[in-house]
Design a protein around this motif. Structure first.
Motif, short mmCIF file in Angstrom:
data_model
loop_
_atom_site.label_atom_id
_atom_site.label_comp_id
_atom_site.label_asym_id
_atom_site.label_seq_id
_atom_site.Cartn_x
_atom_site.Cartn_y
_atom_site.Cartn_z
N PRO A 1 -14.13 -21.85 15.34
CA PRO A 1 -13.37 -20.70 15.84
C PRO A 1 -13.91 -19.35 15.39
CG PRO A 1 -11.91 -22.38 14.95
CD PRO A 1 -13.29 -22.74 14.53
N PHE A 2 -14.78 -19.33 14.36
CA PHE A 2 -15.26 -18.06 13.83
C PHE A 2 -16.69 -17.73 14.26
CE2 PHE A 2 -12.23 -19.99 10.88
CZ PHE A 2 -11.27 -19.00 10.82
N VAL A 3 -17.31 -18.59 15.05
CA VAL A 3 -18.69 -18.38 15.49
C VAL A 3 -18.68 -18.01 16.96
CG1 VAL A 3 -20.97 -19.41 15.74
CG2 VAL A 3 -19.54 -19.99 13.77
N ALA A 4 -19.30 -16.89 17.31
CA ALA A 4 -19.36 -16.45 18.70
C ALA A 4 -20.24 -17.38 19.51
CB ALA A 4 -19.90 -15.02 18.78
N PRO A 5 -19.88 -17.68 20.76
CA PRO A 5 -20.71 -18.56 21.59
C PRO A 5 -22.11 -18.00 21.75
CG PRO A 5 -18.55 -18.19 22.60
CD PRO A 5 -18.66 -17.24 21.45
N SER B 1 -21.10 -26.03 8.88
CA SER B 1 -20.81 -26.67 10.17
C SER B 1 -21.12 -28.16 10.13
CB SER B 1 -21.64 -26.01 11.27
OG SER B 1 -21.32 -24.64 11.39
N GLU B 2 -22.12 -28.54 9.34
CA GLU B 2 -22.47 -29.95 9.24
C GLU B 2 -21.41 -30.74 8.49
OE1 GLU B 2 -26.29 -32.65 7.66
OE2 GLU B 2 -26.08 -30.53 7.10
N VAL B 3 -20.89 -30.16 7.41
CA VAL B 3 -19.89 -30.88 6.61
C VAL B 3 -18.54 -30.90 7.31
CG1 VAL B 3 -18.72 -30.96 4.38
CG2 VAL B 3 -21.11 -30.27 4.49
N THR B 4 -18.09 -29.74 7.78
CA THR B 4 -16.79 -29.64 8.47
C THR B 4 -17.01 -28.91 9.79
OG1 THR B 4 -16.35 -27.62 7.20
CG2 THR B 4 -15.43 -29.67 6.34
N PRO B 5 -17.47 -29.61 10.83
CA PRO B 5 -17.85 -28.93 12.08
C PRO B 5 -16.71 -28.22 12.78
CG PRO B 5 -17.86 -31.33 12.33
CD PRO B 5 -17.71 -31.05 10.87
N ASP B 6 -15.47 -28.73 12.65
CA ASP B 6 -14.36 -28.12 13.38
C ASP B 6 -13.82 -26.86 12.70
OD1 ASP B 6 -14.59 -30.18 15.17
OD2 ASP B 6 -13.07 -31.43 14.17
N TRP B 7 -14.11 -26.68 11.41
CA TRP B 7 -13.51 -25.57 10.68
C TRP B 7 -14.16 -24.24 11.03
CZ3 TRP B 7 -12.53 -27.36 4.94
CH2 TRP B 7 -11.71 -28.51 4.98
N VAL C 1 -13.21 -31.50 0.06
CA VAL C 1 -13.39 -30.09 0.42
C VAL C 1 -12.15 -29.58 1.13
CG1 VAL C 1 -14.80 -28.45 1.72
CG2 VAL C 1 -15.88 -30.40 0.60
N VAL C 2 -11.55 -28.51 0.58
CA VAL C 2 -10.33 -27.94 1.16
C VAL C 2 -10.56 -26.55 1.74
CG1 VAL C 2 -8.82 -29.28 -0.34
CG2 VAL C 2 -9.62 -27.03 -1.09
N GLY C 3 -11.77 -26.01 1.60
CA GLY C 3 -12.04 -24.68 2.13
C GLY C 3 -13.45 -24.24 1.78
N TRP C 4 -13.88 -23.14 2.42
CA TRP C 4 -15.20 -22.59 2.19
C TRP C 4 -15.11 -21.09 1.93
CZ3 TRP C 4 -19.34 -25.84 1.88
CH2 TRP C 4 -19.23 -27.09 2.48
N THR C 5 -16.03 -20.58 1.13
CA THR C 5 -16.19 -19.15 0.93
C THR C 5 -17.65 -18.80 1.12
OG1 THR C 5 -14.36 -19.05 -0.64
CG2 THR C 5 -15.89 -17.22 -0.64
N LEU C 6 -17.94 -17.96 2.11
CA LEU C 6 -19.29 -17.46 2.33
C LEU C 6 -19.32 -16.00 1.92
CD1 LEU C 6 -18.93 -19.94 4.35
CD2 LEU C 6 -20.83 -18.94 5.61
N SER C 7 -20.15 -15.67 0.94
CA SER C 7 -20.17 -14.31 0.40
C SER C 7 -21.59 -13.79 0.32
CB SER C 7 -19.53 -14.27 -0.99
OG SER C 7 -20.25 -15.08 -1.89
N GLN C 8 -21.71 -12.45 0.47
CA GLN C 8 -23.00 -11.78 0.38
C GLN C 8 -22.87 -10.49 -0.42
OE1 GLN C 8 -23.97 -11.47 4.66
NE2 GLN C 8 -25.97 -12.33 4.14
N THR C 9 -23.74 -10.31 -1.38
CA THR C 9 -23.85 -9.00 -2.02
C THR C 9 -24.76 -8.11 -1.16
OG1 THR C 9 -25.78 -9.61 -3.34
CG2 THR C 9 -23.61 -10.10 -4.27
N TRP C 10 -24.85 -6.83 -1.53
CA TRP C 10 -25.70 -5.92 -0.78
C TRP C 10 -27.15 -6.37 -0.84
CZ3 TRP C 10 -29.75 -2.55 -1.99
CH2 TRP C 10 -30.07 -1.62 -1.00
#
Length: 514
Positions: free
Chosen positions: A507-511, A498-504, A453-462
């Motif tokens: 930085p993008f999730v608010a505490p 987060s389970e697969v790559t927890p460190d990636w 795994v070299v990256g993730w894309t999370l996408s949502q339609t309307w």
């Protein structure tokens, strides 16, 4: 080669030769020109054969052609991903073979490297030499990286090649460090497909639909080229109307087509997958298959990142499946990456788990909102099409009841299809490999190593946002480049990443965010 090359050129020479004979009125002159064309192809093949050479020079393979201008193609041995040996029928008769080199460049065989016409013994010897050299250079790099040696430091073990008698100059290429690059065990056979399993080959949708595709292509060609062949379009329409009126003949023809399709498809499938064998040899996965054309495909095991299990609807009903390898830098994954033809699904999971690596976690179900989306997308288009077609049919006094009945029937059939598509959804992670699955008519489950795994894309339609769903795409530097978990719950999708790559994702999730 002076025989195989002209025979291979015959299809391209056929139309010119026929044209010469027709224009010449089948006279002695036209036959002489046709004979000259055949002789010319033989001479051309002889010159090509005499001006082509190949050699392994240091860390590269050189293919030299000097037909008109001199050209040298250089293939670094370390770039070789695999070496395939095939034996077409005429080649088998003459005792020669075709050797193709895959460098992962994505081009065709001739762009990557092809030796057509070497003897069988030379093909196997050269295959061993090329793969040994490629492994040896990678082993030397790994040894230097581990020991922190300088680039020019000598490495012990140079001298003799891989049981082929090929001398290797001292200091040029080291002996392979087998424990660094793969197996030190003898050849191991994972599966030799029994011939009785070839009967399941026609269960694939492509084979079942082939006669109808040929029938449609024949009808289209008749209407397109009929006038040029002396058949008027009116006559074709008259024939179609006659068949429509005598529907019994049409039904009988379709029944006959359905009856002869399975044995024909089975024979074609057997030609390509006869005696399919998957084995491990010297750090490579080797798949051998074919009746008339025997082909051997080698995949470097350390570049295999997972596998993809594919099932058509009929294959699922019979408990069968097919498997492909997910490999980095593979030019033709659909052909070269095949691990298994149609075999029992349980056997496919066992063999791929043993040869590539298993997934040790059950697939997680997706939320009910995903089921509603699957049902809506399977039913609503037919209802909408029926509603749009009904007013014109009523106005023109057409068979509106037939259109309504057909639309409602298709919408009704969409219910089990939508439910099956929902049941096919799933994703999993067992700590080292992740899996995603989707599809119904063609259900596909991809199992990929975490390191791929070299990256993730999370996408949502309307519509997905309204339903609280999203699609998670795992970017992988192999196979198709990305594998998607469709319609995952928002919280579950983020948790999966987060389970697969927890460190990636941190930085993008608010505490404190859910």
């Amino acid at each position: 080669m002076l025989l195989t090359d002209p025979i291979r050129m015959l299809p391209s020479l056929f139309l010119p030769l026929v044209g010469v004979l027709f224009l010449g009125g089948f006279s002695a002159g036209s036959f002489a020109w046709a004979a000259l064309g055949v002789v010319g192809s033989v001479v051309y093949s002889a010159v090509r054969w005499a001006t082509f050479t190949y050699q392994v020079v240091g860390d590269r393979l050189e293919l030299t052609r000097s037909l008109v201008s001199r050209s040298v193609r250089t293939i670094p041995l370390e770039r070789i991903r695999g070496v395939d040996v095939s034996h077409p029928p005429l080649h088998r008769l003459l005792g020669i073979a075709v050797l193709r080199i895959d460098t992962g460049a994505g081009g065709d065989d001739k762009q990557e490297g092809e030796l057509d016409g070497v003897t069988r013994a030379e093909a196997e010897r050269l295959k061993a030499v090329l793969l040994w050299h490629a492994r040896a250079r990678m082993a030397r790099r790994a040894a230097r990286g581990a020991a922190g040696a300088a680039p020019g430091a000598p490495v012990a073990g140079a001298g003799q090649g891989p049981a082929t008698g090929v001398p290797v100059p001292d200091g040029a290429v080291p002996a392979p460090v087998r424990h660094e690059i793969g197996e030190a065990t003898p050849e191991r056979v994972f599966l030799a497909v029994p011939r009785r399993w070839l009967a399941y080959g026609p269960l694939s949708g492509a084979y079942l639909l082939s006669p109808f595709a040929l029938l449609a292509a024949g009808v289209g060609a008749a209407f397109q080229w009929g006038e040029q062949l002396g058949v008027e379009r009116r006559a074709l329409w008259s024939a179609a109307e006659w068949l429509w009126q005598h529907w019994g003949v049409l039904v009988a023809a379709l029944v006959l087509l359905l009856l002869i399709t399975p044995p024909v498809d089975m024979a074609v499938y057997a030609l390509f997958n006869w005696d399919f064998t998957l084995k491990a040899r010297e750090g490579y996965l080797v798949a051998e298959r074919g009746l008339l054309t025997r082909r051997s495909v080698s995949l470097e095991r350390r570049r295999v990142r997972g596998f993809e299990l594919v099932e058509s609807l009929l294959e699922r009903q019979a408990g069968m499946a097919r498997a492909w390898a997910i490999v980095t830098g593979l030019g033709d994954s659909q052909t070269r990456g095949q691990l298994l033809p149609v075999v029992p699904r349980k056997v496919a999971l066992e063999v791929t788990g043993e040869a590539v690596g298993p997934i040790r976690a059950d697939l997680r179900a997706h939320p009910p909102a995903a089921r509603r989306r699957r049902l809506f997308r399977a039913v609503f288009p037919w209802l909408a099409a029926t509603a749009c077609a009904l007013p014109p049919a009523v106005i023109w006094s057409g068979p509106w009841w037939g259109a309504v009945a057909a639309g409602l029937l298709l919408a009704l059939l969409g219910v089990p299809l939508g439910l099956d598509r929902y049941r096919s959804l799933g994703h999993a992670y067992d700590g080292s490999r992740l899996a995603v699955r989707s599809g119904s008519l063609r259900r596909s489950q991809a199992v990929v190593e975490r390191r791929a795994v070299v990256g993730w894309t999370l996408s949502q339609t309307w519509f997905q946002r309204r339903a609280g769903l999203l699609s998670v795409v795992a970017g992988v530097g192999a196979g198709t480049g990305g594998y998607t978990a469709l319609d995952v719950g928002e919280a579950e999708g983020v948790a999966f990443v987060s389970e697969v790559t927890p460190d990636w994702l941190a930085p993008f999730v608010a505490p404190g965010a859910d």
